[in-house]
Design a protein around this motif. Structure first.
Motif, mmCIF file in Angstrom:
data_model
loop_
_atom_site.group_PDB
_atom_site.id
_atom_site.type_symbol
_atom_site.label_atom_id
_atom_site.label_comp_id
_atom_site.label_asym_id
_atom_site.label_seq_id
_atom_site.Cartn_x
_atom_site.Cartn_y
_atom_site.Cartn_z
ATOM 1 N N GLU A 311 19.589 15.867 -5.057
ATOM 2 C CA GLU A 311 19.758 14.910 -3.967
ATOM 3 C C GLU A 311 19.210 15.457 -2.654
ATOM 4 O O GLU A 311 18.892 14.688 -1.747
ATOM 5 N N SER A 312 19.072 16.785 -2.543
ATOM 6 C CA SER A 312 18.589 17.396 -1.305
ATOM 7 C C SER A 312 17.087 17.616 -1.316
ATOM 8 O O SER A 312 16.523 17.938 -0.278
ATOM 9 N N ALA A 313 16.433 17.503 -2.472
ATOM 10 C CA ALA A 313 14.983 17.679 -2.576
ATOM 11 C C ALA A 313 14.337 16.314 -2.812
ATOM 12 O O ALA A 313 14.927 15.439 -3.451
ATOM 13 N N PRO A 314 13.087 16.108 -2.335
ATOM 14 C CA PRO A 314 12.466 14.765 -2.385
ATOM 15 C C PRO A 314 11.899 14.438 -3.757
ATOM 16 O O PRO A 314 10.684 14.286 -3.920
ATOM 17 N N PHE A 315 12.761 14.296 -4.768
ATOM 18 C CA PHE A 315 12.291 13.945 -6.095
ATOM 19 C C PHE A 315 12.135 12.433 -6.280
ATOM 20 O O PHE A 315 11.524 12.008 -7.252
ATOM 21 N N ALA A 316 12.708 11.636 -5.392
ATOM 22 C CA ALA A 316 12.606 10.190 -5.533
ATOM 23 C C ALA A 316 11.305 9.688 -4.904
ATOM 24 O O ALA A 316 10.646 10.390 -4.141
ATOM 25 N N ASN A 317 10.948 8.458 -5.226
ATOM 26 C CA ASN A 317 9.751 7.821 -4.670
ATOM 27 C C ASN A 317 10.138 7.109 -3.377
ATOM 28 O O ASN A 317 11.140 6.396 -3.341
ATOM 29 N N PRO A 318 9.356 7.294 -2.292
ATOM 30 C CA PRO A 318 9.721 6.611 -1.042
ATOM 31 C C PRO A 318 9.524 5.107 -1.092
ATOM 32 O O PRO A 318 10.007 4.400 -0.207
ATOM 33 N N LEU A 319 8.825 4.597 -2.104
ATOM 34 C CA LEU A 319 8.615 3.155 -2.253
ATOM 35 C C LEU A 319 9.259 2.686 -3.551
ATOM 36 O O LEU A 319 9.029 3.278 -4.611
ATOM 37 N N LYS A 320 10.072 1.643 -3.471
ATOM 38 C CA LYS A 320 10.684 1.061 -4.659
ATOM 39 C C LYS A 320 9.906 -0.149 -5.153
ATOM 40 O O LYS A 320 10.134 -0.617 -6.259
ATOM 41 N N ALA A 321 9.000 -0.692 -4.324
ATOM 42 C CA ALA A 321 8.175 -1.829 -4.708
ATOM 43 C C ALA A 321 6.864 -1.326 -5.319
ATOM 44 O O ALA A 321 6.553 -0.128 -5.296
ATOM 45 N N SER A 322 6.074 -2.266 -5.876
ATOM 46 C CA SER A 322 4.792 -1.909 -6.462
ATOM 47 C C SER A 322 3.821 -1.468 -5.375
ATOM 48 O O SER A 322 3.830 -1.999 -4.257
ATOM 49 N N TYR A 323 2.973 -0.501 -5.724
ATOM 50 C CA TYR A 323 1.988 0.007 -4.778
ATOM 51 C C TYR A 323 0.792 0.544 -5.551
ATOM 52 O O TYR A 323 0.824 0.685 -6.775
ATOM 53 N N ARG A 324 -0.286 0.867 -4.810
ATOM 54 C CA ARG A 324 -1.482 1.457 -5.399
ATOM 55 C C ARG A 324 -1.754 2.778 -4.706
ATOM 56 O O ARG A 324 -1.752 2.845 -3.473
ATOM 57 N N LEU A 325 -1.980 3.830 -5.504
ATOM 58 C CA LEU A 325 -2.288 5.137 -4.930
ATOM 59 C C LEU A 325 -3.746 5.110 -4.474
ATOM 60 O O LEU A 325 -4.667 5.304 -5.265
ATOM 61 N N SER A 326 -3.960 4.857 -3.178
ATOM 62 C CA SER A 326 -5.317 4.671 -2.657
ATOM 63 C C SER A 326 -6.001 5.978 -2.293
ATOM 64 O O SER A 326 -7.224 6.013 -2.159
ATOM 65 N N SER A 327 -5.282 7.062 -2.117
ATOM 66 C CA SER A 327 -5.901 8.352 -1.802
ATOM 67 C C SER A 327 -4.966 9.463 -2.252
ATOM 68 O O SER A 327 -3.764 9.425 -1.987
ATOM 69 N N LYS A 328 -5.534 10.483 -2.930
ATOM 70 C CA LYS A 328 -4.742 11.577 -3.472
ATOM 71 C C LYS A 328 -4.681 12.743 -2.494
ATOM 72 O O LYS A 328 -5.323 12.747 -1.448
ATOM 73 N N PHE A 329 -3.922 13.759 -2.897
ATOM 74 C CA PHE A 329 -3.785 14.982 -2.113
ATOM 75 C C PHE A 329 -5.001 15.876 -2.345
ATOM 76 O O PHE A 329 -5.481 16.028 -3.461
ATOM 77 N N GLY A 330 -5.537 16.478 -1.261
ATOM 78 C CA GLY A 330 -6.661 17.398 -1.388
ATOM 79 C C GLY A 330 -7.824 16.997 -0.511
ATOM 80 O O GLY A 330 -7.726 16.083 0.337
ATOM 81 N N TYR A 331 -8.949 17.662 -0.699
ATOM 82 C CA TYR A 331 -10.134 17.363 0.100
ATOM 83 C C TYR A 331 -10.717 16.011 -0.302
ATOM 84 O O TYR A 331 -10.764 15.661 -1.488
ATOM 85 N N ARG A 332 -11.182 15.259 0.694
ATOM 86 C CA ARG A 332 -11.725 13.927 0.464
ATOM 87 C C ARG A 332 -12.708 13.589 1.590
ATOM 88 O O ARG A 332 -12.823 14.297 2.590
ATOM 89 N N ARG A 333 -13.381 12.468 1.429
ATOM 90 C CA ARG A 333 -14.253 11.940 2.477
ATOM 91 C C ARG A 333 -13.412 11.149 3.463
ATOM 92 O O ARG A 333 -12.694 10.232 3.089
ATOM 93 N N ASP A 334 -13.486 11.509 4.745
ATOM 94 C CA ASP A 334 -12.695 10.841 5.773
ATOM 95 C C ASP A 334 -13.129 9.387 5.896
ATOM 96 O O ASP A 334 -14.332 9.098 6.056
ATOM 97 N N PRO A 335 -12.170 8.413 5.796
ATOM 98 C CA PRO A 335 -12.551 6.992 5.822
ATOM 99 C C PRO A 335 -13.076 6.519 7.168
ATOM 100 O O PRO A 335 -13.717 5.464 7.235
ATOM 101 N N THR A 336 -12.818 7.254 8.251
ATOM 102 C CA THR A 336 -13.262 6.806 9.566
ATOM 103 C C THR A 336 -14.493 7.566 10.052
ATOM 104 O O THR A 336 -15.417 6.984 10.601
ATOM 105 N N THR A 337 -14.533 8.893 9.836
ATOM 106 C CA THR A 337 -15.669 9.688 10.315
ATOM 107 C C THR A 337 -16.709 9.922 9.235
ATOM 108 O O THR A 337 -17.867 10.231 9.541
ATOM 109 N N GLY A 338 -16.339 9.791 7.946
ATOM 110 C CA GLY A 338 -17.282 10.030 6.867
ATOM 111 C C GLY A 338 -17.418 11.485 6.485
ATOM 112 O O GLY A 338 -18.097 11.810 5.519
ATOM 113 N N GLY A 339 -16.821 12.406 7.229
ATOM 114 C CA GLY A 339 -16.909 13.825 6.922
ATOM 115 C C GLY A 339 -15.909 14.247 5.856
ATOM 116 O O GLY A 339 -15.004 13.500 5.494
#
Length: 447
Positions: A311-339
């Motif tokens: 209960e003290s560690a964040p094992f639950a999902n912050p969203l209970k409704a349906s959602y789409r994982l639009s970006s993962k953790f790690g290096y990526r292309r910045d959606p605003t600057t392109g870098g």
């Protein structure tokens, strides 16, 4: 040189593309444009290139549209599959929780039965010891009485011999004989009473032995029943604790350090989960049962510590409704600057205004506006863990507020540097960003 080459081409193309003139007539004069064969060939070539470009562009647009439709359909199928798996996992979690609760209730009932039977056995042992003491007293009394009877008989024999040998001593001897006869009658009555008491004690002893045999038989049956209950409880505890162990290990948490930290925060003693005191006077089977009970109690205490830690560690999902994982953790292309840059969290896209919940107990350390994150909330949890929520349309908590797992902290939006409605969710351990999916996926088979 160029004119000679153009003249040569015009001559060669003349049979196919004859020389043409385009007349332009006005009120005052008439002009014409000469269309040489090379000019006509260049125009035809230009028109063909334009038509080919139009065809290729149309094909690319059609293929992109078809591919986007297939991607959306695949994403919808994946979402339905994911929701089905979540529902199945939730049902399995509920069934395991119900089984653990039922096992704990059976364990409590077994402990009560063990306590009752132990009290009966101790009472029977006390009664046997009292009967043994009574028999010892009666035997001592019998020996004393027999000794006094023998002395009285000896005295009577001496009196009779004195009476037979000395007639002058008849009168005092007669008095002594009467006294001895009265003493003998008293001793006989005492012997009869002692014999009656002995028979009663023997009968009580036989009855106590029979009751002890019945209690021993009941204890054996109870031991077999307790052994079945203990086996079921041990299996239930193994089923309950093993997924929690794997959950914390998959999340990369040090379980030993976590348990020590929870115990330091919850170090009160007493209650049903305290070990049972065991007397060394009990039989071996009872000692074994109590050892198993204490071991189960220790495992239940560990399970309770795991529950507090979960209960003290964040094992639950912050969203209970349906959602789409639009970006993962790690290096990526910045959606605003392109870098290329590091993305310290995950982006969860969903409808505008979707409720956002805290996945664990904690304290709000920041709730306000941040230029890059927009409406922004930070929550500090146990074990040096911090969660962050960004780009929200509204904030439902304030700084310093204590929140519990499942409390709403905001609504999904697109504030700050954002290209669309989504939640930017971060998990940091000692201020170092980690992949939030490690915690969410670790709890799939538990919660």
């Amino acid at each position: 040189m160029k004119r000679g080459l153009l003249h040569f081409l015009d001559v060669r193309l003349e049979p196919v593309l004859p020389d043409r003139r385009l007349f332009l007539r006005s009120d005052e004069e008439t002009r014409f444009l000469r269309l040489r064969p090379t000019t006509q060939l260049f125009g035809i070539f230009s028109i063909c290139l334009l038509v080919a470009w139009a065809i290729i562009s149309t094909a690319i647009l059609l293929m992109d549209s078809i591919g986007s439709g297939n991607f959306r359909a695949q994403a919808q199928r994946d979402q339905r599959t994911y929701e089905t798996q979540l529902n199945a996992m939730a049902a399995e979690r509920d069934s395991r929780a119900a089984a653990a609760l039922a096992a704990q209730e059976r364990f409590n009932a077994a402990l009560q039965q063990v306590s009752v039977m132990q009290s009966q056995l101790l009472a029977s042992e006390d009664r046997l010891r009292e009967l043994e003491k009574g028999i010892d007293v009666i035997q001592t009394t019998l020996r004393t009485t027999v000794q006094e009877r023998d002395e009285a008989r000896s005295l009577a024999t001496e009196l009779q011999a004195s009476l037979a040998g000395d007639p002058s001593a008849m009168r005092p001897a007669a008095a002594r004989a009467a006294e001895a006869e009265a003493t003998l009658e008293k001793l006989t009555a005492a012997l009869e009473m002692t014999a009656s008491e002995r028979d009663l004690v023997i009968a009580d002893s036989a009855e106590a032995v029979a009751q002890a045999d019945e209690i021993i038989m009941e204890m054996r049956l109870l031991d077999e029943q307790n052994d079945r209950i203990f086996r079921q409880l041990e299996q239930a505890m193994e089923i309950s604790v093993s997924p929690l162990d794997r959950m914390f290990e998959n999340a990369g948490m040090d379980t030993d350090r976590m348990i020590d930290q929870v115990r330091r925060g919850y170090d009160g003693q007493g209650g049903p989960l305290e070990p049972i005191d065991l007397s060394s006077m009990g039989p071996l089977e009872t000692t074994t049962n109590f050892e198993r009970a204490n071991r189960l109690i220790s495992e239940m205490a560990a399970l309770n510590i795991y529950r507090i830690a979960a209960e003290s560690a964040p094992f639950a999902n912050p969203l209970k409704a349906s959602y789409r994982l639009s970006s993962k953790f790690g290096y990526r292309r910045d959606p605003t600057t392109g870098g290329r840059r590091m993305h310290n969290g995950i982006d969860m896209a969903g409808p505008y205004g979707t409720d956002i919940f805290t996945p664990a107990d904690g304290v709000v350390t920041f709730a306000g506006w941040d230029n890059g994150y927009g409406n922004y909330v930070k929550v500090q949890h146990e074990f040096g863990i911090e969660t962050r929520y960004a780009h929200m349309s509204g904030i439902r908590v304030k700084k310093g507020q204590r929140v519990s797992r499942g409390d709403q902290i905001g609504d999904m939006g697109s504030t700050g540097r954002s290209t669309g409605t989504h939640l930017h969710y971060e998990v940091r351990v000692n201020n170092n960003p980690v992949n939030p999916m490690n915690y969410i996926e670790a709890a799939y088979n538990v919660f």
